[in-house]
Each structure stands twice: as C-alpha cells, then as structure tokens.
Enzyme design. Structure first.
Site, short mmCIF file in Angstrom:
data_model
loop_
_atom_site.label_atom_id
_atom_site.label_comp_id
_atom_site.label_asym_id
_atom_site.label_seq_id
_atom_site.Cartn_x
_atom_site.Cartn_y
_atom_site.Cartn_z
CG ASP A 14 -30.64 59.48 -23.63
OD1 ASP A 14 -31.09 60.57 -24.01
OD2 ASP A 14 -30.47 59.19 -22.43
CB CYS A 45 -20.13 72.09 -26.71
SG CYS A 45 -21.21 73.26 -27.56
CG HIS A 67 -30.88 67.03 -27.38
ND1 HIS A 67 -30.67 68.16 -26.61
CD2 HIS A 67 -31.74 66.25 -26.69
CE1 HIS A 67 -31.37 68.05 -25.50
NE2 HIS A 67 -32.04 66.91 -25.52
N GLY A 79 -39.38 69.83 -20.23
CA GLY A 79 -38.50 68.72 -19.86
C GLY A 79 -37.10 68.79 -20.43
CG ASN A 102 -37.97 66.82 -24.14
OD1 ASN A 102 -39.13 66.60 -24.45
ND2 ASN A 102 -37.19 65.88 -23.64
CB CYS A 154 -22.45 73.30 -23.88
SG CYS A 154 -23.59 72.25 -24.79
CB THR A 207 -32.24 68.07 -18.64
OG1 THR A 207 -31.91 67.03 -19.56
CG2 THR A 207 -33.55 67.74 -17.94
CG HIS A 252 -25.70 71.46 -27.95
ND1 HIS A 252 -24.37 71.83 -28.08
CD2 HIS A 252 -26.06 70.93 -29.15
CE1 HIS A 252 -23.96 71.55 -29.30
NE2 HIS A 252 -24.97 71.00 -29.98
CG HIS A 287 -24.16 75.82 -28.07
ND1 HIS A 287 -24.25 74.85 -27.10
CD2 HIS A 287 -24.93 76.84 -27.65
CE1 HIS A 287 -25.04 75.28 -26.13
NE2 HIS A 287 -25.47 76.49 -26.44
P1 AMP Z 1 -33.48 66.56 -22.68
O1 AMP Z 1 -34.04 66.22 -21.33
O2 AMP Z 1 -34.46 66.54 -23.79
O3 AMP Z 1 -32.65 67.83 -22.62
O4 AMP Z 1 -32.51 65.35 -23.02
C1 AMP Z 1 -31.21 65.24 -22.57
C2 AMP Z 1 -30.85 63.78 -22.71
O5 AMP Z 1 -29.46 63.68 -22.70
C3 AMP Z 1 -31.39 62.89 -21.59
O6 AMP Z 1 -32.23 61.88 -22.15
C4 AMP Z 1 -30.13 62.32 -20.96
O7 AMP Z 1 -30.28 60.96 -20.57
C5 AMP Z 1 -29.11 62.46 -22.09
N1 AMP Z 1 -27.73 62.59 -21.67
C6 AMP Z 1 -27.22 63.45 -20.75
N2 AMP Z 1 -25.88 63.30 -20.67
C7 AMP Z 1 -25.55 62.36 -21.59
C8 AMP Z 1 -24.32 61.77 -21.99
N3 AMP Z 1 -23.14 62.12 -21.46
N4 AMP Z 1 -24.35 60.81 -22.96
C9 AMP Z 1 -25.52 60.43 -23.51
N5 AMP Z 1 -26.71 60.96 -23.17
C10 AMP Z 1 -26.73 61.90 -22.23
#
Ligand code: AMP
Length: 120
Positions: A39, A16, A106, A99, A93, A13, A101, A104, A55
């Site tokens: 982000d 994590c 957030h 949406g 999300n 993850c 992605t 974990h 997690h």
């Molecule tokens: P979600 O699509 O709601 O799951 O949001 C995941 C978010 O994590 C997206 O806005 C990505 O730009 C962000 N993201 C993914 N990897 C990283 C990272 N290493 N550091 C900061 N943000 C990240």
C-alpha cells in the site's frame, strides 16, 4: 518483481491499471489470479493489498467466487508469514460508508505490529 503488460480491463480503474502494469507497484506476490503489492500509505509495518486480476467492485461480488475468495485469503496468509510472524488482520472496506476508496476488490493485509481492537 516483473510487471505484467496488457491492456487494463477497465482503463478508468487504478487497480486494473496496476494489474496491467501501466501504473507501477511494489509487488510482493503474483500469480494467474491475483497480485499483491505494498500500500502507498501503509498503516502498519506490513500493509499489502491482495487484488484479484479480474475487475469486480467489492468483496460482495467475491461471495459468488468462493474459490477466488479462498485464494485471496491463502495469499494474505502467505504474505503475512513471509513478512512478519504470521499473524495478520485481513480487511475488506466495502462501500464508501465503510471507507472504500478504490472500487476494485482488494484485501488489506496488516501485520508487523500489535493492532488494537477497533482501529483501522
Ligand atoms: P480502500 O480505502 O479500502 O479502498 O483502500 C484503497 C487503498 O489503496 C488505500 O489504502 C490506498 O493507500 C491504496 N492505494 C491507492 N493507490 C495506490 C497505488 N497506486 N499503489 C498502492 N496503493 C494504493
């Protein structure tokens, strides 16, 4: 801000691994329960993710942890007050269709510009 170094709870993850300090992040806040970092692909001048250290897959799991969910909202509010005028959009999300992605939980804290209804 200093990074915590510990074995990630789930090595597969990405969040994590960020919590554990294995992957760098631009942290703006951390305590025993959550971290908050910028982000990578910001959609607003302030775009911070508030991430419980523990997690769980998505916000549905936080329904069973009301104190932690409340804490996430407090930290979001504090970040928005420190980084902008205090107004913010809080977004979870939840599931791929919505949406999500990174699986974990957030909270996206979006602030610093006028956010149109229906966007993001
Ligand atoms: P979600 O699509 O709601 O799951 O949001 C995941 C978010 O994590 C997206 O806005 C990505 O730009 C962000 N993201 C993914 N990897 C990283 C990272 N290493 N550091 C900061 N943000 C990240």
């Amino acid at each position: 801000m200093g990074e915590t170094t510990a074995a990630p709870l789930d090595p597969d993850c990405i969040f994590c691994r960020i919590v554990a300090g294995e992957i760098p992040s631009d942290r703006v806040y951390e305590d025993d329960e959550v971290i908050a970092f910028r982000d990578l692909a910001p959609k607003a001048p302030v775009h911070v993710l508030v991430v419980p250290r523990e997690h769980s897959r998505d916000v549905r799991a936080l329904a069973e942890r009301p104190a932690l969910l409340a804490h996430v909202t407090r930290v979001a509010s504090q970040v928005a007050a420190e980084e902008s005028d205090g107004d913010f959009r809080l977004l979870f999300n939840t599931g791929p269709t919505a949406g999500q992605t990174v699986f974990h939980v957030h909270a996206h804290v979006l602030a610093g510009r006028t956010l149109a209804e229906g966007e993001l």
